[in-house]
Scaffold this active site. Structure first.
Site, short mmCIF file in Angstrom:
data_model
loop_
_atom_site.label_atom_id
_atom_site.label_comp_id
_atom_site.label_asym_id
_atom_site.label_seq_id
_atom_site.Cartn_x
_atom_site.Cartn_y
_atom_site.Cartn_z
CB SER A 116 51.91 38.13 47.56
OG SER A 116 50.81 38.03 48.41
CD GLU A 160 51.73 45.58 28.18
OE1 GLU A 160 52.33 45.53 27.10
OE2 GLU A 160 52.19 45.10 29.24
CB SER A 161 47.87 47.22 34.15
OG SER A 161 47.37 47.60 35.43
CG HIS A 174 47.55 38.23 46.48
ND1 HIS A 174 48.73 38.85 46.86
CD2 HIS A 174 46.92 39.10 45.65
CE1 HIS A 174 48.78 40.05 46.31
NE2 HIS A 174 47.70 40.22 45.57
CB CYS A 196 46.09 49.86 29.70
SG CYS A 196 45.45 50.21 31.33
#
Length: 128
Positions: free
Chosen positions: A68, A75-76, A81, A96
Site C-alpha cells: 500500500s 489537494e487530498s 493498494h 480538490c
C-alpha cells in the site's frame, strides 16, 4: 497548531475531482516492489501538478499480501493498494481545486504498471 487550507474556484465553491479504478493482471514483480510503487505515486504527484505533504508505504506478507502506498497531498490524496495473490491493484486519486489533474496521475500509474485490463471511474465531488 494546524493550518487551515481552503480550496475555492472562481465561483466560490470547492472543486472535487475523483478518479479511481481497478487494475488487473499486473506483473507480480511490480506488484510486490514497494520502492517502485512509491516512486510511481511520487512521480504521479508531480505530473498532476499536486503538492506533496507526505508519502508512506507498507509491504504486507501472507497469503493475500501486497503493498500500500498513500500520498497525502495538499489537494487530498493518492492511494495505491496491491494484492499479489490476485495480480490486482486498486488506485484512488482524489483532488480538490482546479489546478491539479487527477486523470493524468491515474493514467501515468496505469501506463507504468501495464495491467492487461483496467476499469476507471470518475466522480464529481464538488460542493455544488
Amino acid at each position: 497548531m494546524s493550518e487551515q487550507v481552503t480550496f475555492q474556484s472562481h465561483e466560490d465553491r470547492i472543486v472535487g475531482k475523483h478518479v479511481f479504478g481497478n487494475l488487473y493482471d499486473i506483473d507480480p514483480e511490480d506488484l510486490n516492489n514497494e520502492q517502485l510503487l512509491k516512486d510511481l505515486v511520487l512521480k504521479a504527484v508531480e505530473i498532476a501538478h499536486m503538492n506533496l505533504v507526505e508519502a508512506k508505504s507498507w509491504s504486507f506478507g501472507g497469503k493475500k499480501g501486497g503493498v500500500s502506498v498513500i500520498a497525502l497531498i495538499e489537494e487530498s490524496h493518492i492511494a495505491l493498494h496491491t494484492w499479489n495473490e490476485y495480480n490486482y491493484a486498486t488506485l484512488d486519486v482524489y483532488t480538490c481545486g482546479e489546478d491539479s489533474d487527477p486523470q493524468a496521475a491515474f493514467k501515468f500509474i496505469v501506463e507504468a504498471l501495464k495491467p492487461r485490463r483496467y476499469q476507471v471511474f470518475f466522480a464529481d465531488r464538488s460542493s455544488s
